[in-house]
Motif scaffolding. Structure first.
Motif, PDB file in Angstrom:
ATOM      1  N   GLU A  65    -113.872  83.200 -22.742  1.00 15.36           N
ATOM      2  CA  GLU A  65    -113.347  81.962 -23.316  1.00 15.36           C
ATOM      3  C   GLU A  65    -113.334  82.052 -24.833  1.00 15.36           C
ATOM      4  O   GLU A  65    -114.322  82.438 -25.455  1.00 15.36           O
ATOM      5  CB  GLU A  65    -114.200  80.767 -22.885  1.00 15.36           C
ATOM      6  CG  GLU A  65    -113.649  79.446 -23.349  1.00 15.36           C
ATOM      7  CD  GLU A  65    -114.449  78.247 -22.858  1.00 15.36           C
ATOM      8  OE1 GLU A  65    -114.079  77.119 -23.230  1.00 15.36           O
ATOM      9  OE2 GLU A  65    -115.438  78.423 -22.113  1.00 15.36           O
ATOM     10  N   LEU A  66    -112.202  81.675 -25.408  1.00 15.62           N
ATOM     11  CA  LEU A  66    -112.057  81.649 -26.857  1.00 15.62           C
ATOM     12  C   LEU A  66    -112.791  80.445 -27.436  1.00 15.62           C
ATOM     13  O   LEU A  66    -113.027  79.452 -26.742  1.00 15.62           O
ATOM     14  CB  LEU A  66    -110.575  81.599 -27.235  1.00 15.62           C
ATOM     15  CG  LEU A  66    -109.784  82.856 -26.886  1.00 15.62           C
ATOM     16  CD1 LEU A  66    -108.288  82.579 -26.911  1.00 15.62           C
ATOM     17  CD2 LEU A  66    -110.146  83.988 -27.838  1.00 15.62           C
ATOM     18  N   GLY A  67    -113.134  80.523 -28.712  1.00 12.91           N
ATOM     19  CA  GLY A  67    -113.845  79.438 -29.374  1.00 12.91           C
ATOM     20  C   GLY A  67    -113.075  78.837 -30.530  1.00 12.91           C
ATOM     21  O   GLY A  67    -112.541  77.735 -30.433  1.00 12.91           O
ATOM     22  N   ILE A 109    -110.043  76.052 -30.829  1.00  9.91           N
ATOM     23  CA  ILE A 109    -109.130  76.418 -29.754  1.00  9.91           C
ATOM     24  C   ILE A 109    -109.529  75.562 -28.553  1.00  9.91           C
ATOM     25  O   ILE A 109    -110.722  75.415 -28.269  1.00  9.91           O
ATOM     26  CB  ILE A 109    -109.251  77.925 -29.441  1.00  9.91           C
ATOM     27  CG1 ILE A 109    -108.801  78.741 -30.667  1.00  9.91           C
ATOM     28  CG2 ILE A 109    -108.442  78.303 -28.207  1.00  9.91           C
ATOM     29  CD1 ILE A 109    -109.047  80.230 -30.559  1.00  9.91           C
ATOM     30  N   PRO A 110    -108.559  74.984 -27.845  1.00 10.70           N
ATOM     31  CA  PRO A 110    -108.913  74.138 -26.696  1.00 10.70           C
ATOM     32  C   PRO A 110    -109.841  74.854 -25.717  1.00 10.70           C
ATOM     33  O   PRO A 110    -109.707  76.056 -25.472  1.00 10.70           O
ATOM     34  CB  PRO A 110    -107.554  73.829 -26.052  1.00 10.70           C
ATOM     35  CG  PRO A 110    -106.573  73.962 -27.179  1.00 10.70           C
ATOM     36  CD  PRO A 110    -107.112  75.059 -28.050  1.00 10.70           C
ATOM     37  N   SER A 111    -110.776  74.112 -25.143  1.00 13.21           N
ATOM     38  CA  SER A 111    -111.763  74.666 -24.216  1.00 13.21           C
ATOM     39  C   SER A 111    -111.094  75.322 -23.013  1.00 13.21           C
ATOM     40  O   SER A 111    -110.056  74.867 -22.546  1.00 13.21           O
ATOM     41  CB  SER A 111    -112.697  73.566 -23.715  1.00 13.21           C
ATOM     42  OG  SER A 111    -113.462  73.069 -24.773  1.00 13.21           O
ATOM     43  N   GLY A 112    -111.741  76.390 -22.537  1.00 14.94           N
ATOM     44  CA  GLY A 112    -111.304  77.056 -21.319  1.00 14.94           C
ATOM     45  C   GLY A 112    -110.223  78.096 -21.503  1.00 14.94           C
ATOM     46  O   GLY A 112    -109.803  78.724 -20.535  1.00 14.94           O
ATOM     47  N   MET A 113    -109.745  78.304 -22.710  1.00 12.90           N
ATOM     48  CA  MET A 113    -108.627  79.221 -22.952  1.00 12.90           C
ATOM     49  C   MET A 113    -109.127  80.670 -23.057  1.00 12.90           C
ATOM     50  O   MET A 113    -110.088  80.947 -23.766  1.00 12.90           O
ATOM     51  CB  MET A 113    -107.897  78.855 -24.247  1.00 12.90           C
ATOM     52  CG  MET A 113    -107.412  77.418 -24.313  1.00 12.90           C
ATOM     53  SD  MET A 113    -106.066  77.057 -23.212  1.00 12.90           S
ATOM     54  CE  MET A 113    -104.718  77.822 -24.055  1.00 12.90           C
ATOM     55  N   SER A 143    -110.387  85.489 -38.798  1.00 13.49           N
ATOM     56  CA  SER A 143    -111.614  85.695 -38.038  1.00 13.49           C
ATOM     57  C   SER A 143    -111.520  84.879 -36.752  1.00 13.49           C
ATOM     58  O   SER A 143    -111.184  83.696 -36.789  1.00 13.49           O
ATOM     59  CB  SER A 143    -112.831  85.262 -38.855  1.00 13.49           C
ATOM     60  OG  SER A 143    -114.023  85.522 -38.141  1.00 13.49           O
ATOM     61  N   LEU A 144    -111.789  85.527 -35.625  1.00 17.15           N
ATOM     62  CA  LEU A 144    -111.717  84.892 -34.311  1.00 17.15           C
ATOM     63  C   LEU A 144    -113.082  84.975 -33.650  1.00 17.15           C
ATOM     64  O   LEU A 144    -113.689  86.053 -33.614  1.00 17.15           O
ATOM     65  CB  LEU A 144    -110.664  85.605 -33.454  1.00 17.15           C
ATOM     66  CG  LEU A 144    -110.553  85.196 -31.985  1.00 17.15           C
ATOM     67  CD1 LEU A 144    -110.115  83.745 -31.858  1.00 17.15           C
ATOM     68  CD2 LEU A 144    -109.573  86.124 -31.273  1.00 17.15           C
ATOM     69  N   THR A 145    -113.570  83.859 -33.134  1.00  8.94           N
ATOM     70  CA  THR A 145    -114.878  83.816 -32.475  1.00  8.94           C
ATOM     71  C   THR A 145    -114.701  83.276 -31.061  1.00  8.94           C
ATOM     72  O   THR A 145    -113.972  82.312 -30.847  1.00  8.94           O
ATOM     73  CB  THR A 145    -115.842  82.903 -33.254  1.00  8.94           C
ATOM     74  OG1 THR A 145    -115.904  83.359 -34.613  1.00  8.94           O
ATOM     75  CG2 THR A 145    -117.241  82.943 -32.664  1.00  8.94           C
ATOM     76  N   ASP A 146    -115.382  83.925 -30.099  1.00  6.83           N
ATOM     77  CA  ASP A 146    -115.338  83.404 -28.733  1.00  6.83           C
ATOM     78  C   ASP A 146    -116.495  82.434 -28.516  1.00  6.83           C
ATOM     79  O   ASP A 146    -117.325  82.231 -29.405  1.00  6.83           O
ATOM     80  CB  ASP A 146    -115.285  84.531 -27.692  1.00  6.83           C
ATOM     81  CG  ASP A 146    -116.562  85.341 -27.571  1.00  6.83           C
ATOM     82  OD1 ASP A 146    -117.623  84.940 -28.102  1.00  6.83           O
ATOM     83  OD2 ASP A 146    -116.521  86.397 -26.911  1.00  6.83           O
ATOM     84  N   LYS A 147    -116.549  81.815 -27.334  1.00  2.41           N
ATOM     85  CA  LYS A 147    -117.570  80.799 -27.052  1.00  2.41           C
ATOM     86  C   LYS A 147    -118.988  81.348 -27.107  1.00  2.41           C
ATOM     87  O   LYS A 147    -119.933  80.624 -27.365  1.00  2.41           O
ATOM     88  CB  LYS A 147    -117.333  80.162 -25.674  1.00  2.41           C
ATOM     89  CG  LYS A 147    -116.229  79.144 -25.663  1.00  2.41           C
ATOM     90  CD  LYS A 147    -116.630  77.898 -26.421  1.00  2.41           C
ATOM     91  CE  LYS A 147    -115.557  76.854 -26.281  1.00  2.41           C
ATOM     92  NZ  LYS A 147    -115.757  75.690 -27.068  1.00  2.41           N
ATOM     93  N   GLU A 148    -119.154  82.645 -26.831  1.00  3.58           N
ATOM     94  CA  GLU A 148    -120.486  83.269 -26.859  1.00  3.58           C
ATOM     95  C   GLU A 148    -120.919  83.650 -28.272  1.00  3.58           C
ATOM     96  O   GLU A 148    -122.053  84.042 -28.485  1.00  3.58           O
ATOM     97  CB  GLU A 148    -120.514  84.499 -25.954  1.00  3.58           C
ATOM     98  CG  GLU A 148    -120.394  84.177 -24.488  1.00  3.58           C
ATOM     99  CD  GLU A 148    -121.564  83.366 -23.965  1.00  3.58           C
ATOM    100  OE1 GLU A 148    -122.713  83.658 -24.327  1.00  3.58           O
ATOM    101  OE2 GLU A 148    -121.325  82.428 -23.195  1.00  3.58           O
TER     102      GLU A 148
END
Length: 164
Positions: A65-67, A109-113, A143-148
């Motif tokens: 999941e993206l953040g 970024i919208p949740s769950g994507m 810079s891109l960060t995921d949910k983790e």
């Protein structure tokens, strides 16, 4: 005997529940900033013009999941390097900044994507209260960060100019 059957049933249900639970997989993969698409903008060596809007077009993916993502645009008048691209752009001579453009912002970024396409218009001013903004070499840092919390970065060399 009845207590023994009841105990056996409780143990069987407990064990069934225990073994049917899935353990969550640990996310140990960084998200991906994909700059390979035909619609992506900007890319290294592209030009953004002061006083004109531009459409930021990026593609992001993640295994879980993206953040969020952030954009940082700042001058590269001293030719410092943190570019992640192998493309070498023509650089102007080193110069001292007078009124450089700086932009730093973060976007959710919208949740769950697990995939996300950025298609966002940015207004770039021609000047600020100190006058016209400095033309020249800039860095466009993504810079891109995921949910983790894993992150990926791309640093692009661009020009920022005024149209004559």
């Amino acid at each position: 005997m009845r207590n023994m059957k009841m105990l056996s049933l409780v143990i069987a249900l407990f064990l069934t529940g225990l073994y049917s639970c899935k353990k969550d997989e640990i996310d140990d993969q960084k998200p991906v900033i994909d700059l390979a698409g035909a619609e992506i903008f900007p890319l290294s060596c592209d030009t953004i013009y002061f006083g004109e809007p531009f459409t930021l077009k990026l593609a992001f993916t993640d295994n879980k999941e993206l953040g969020s993502y952030s954009i940082n645009i700042h001058d590269n008048f001293d030719h410092h390097s943190h570019s992640t691209e192998v493309t070498v752009c023509e650089m102007w001579p080193v110069k001292t900044p007078v009124n450089p453009y700086v932009f730093i912002d973060e976007f959710s970024i919208p949740s769950g994507m697990t995939t996300y396409q950025v298609n966002q218009v940015f207004e770039v001013p021609l000047s600020n209260s100190s006058g016209l903004l400095d033309e020249g070499d800039y860095h466009f840092f993504i810079s891109l960060t995921d949910k983790e919390g894993w992150s990926a970065q791309k640093g692009l060399s661009i020009k920022m100019l005024r149209r004559n």
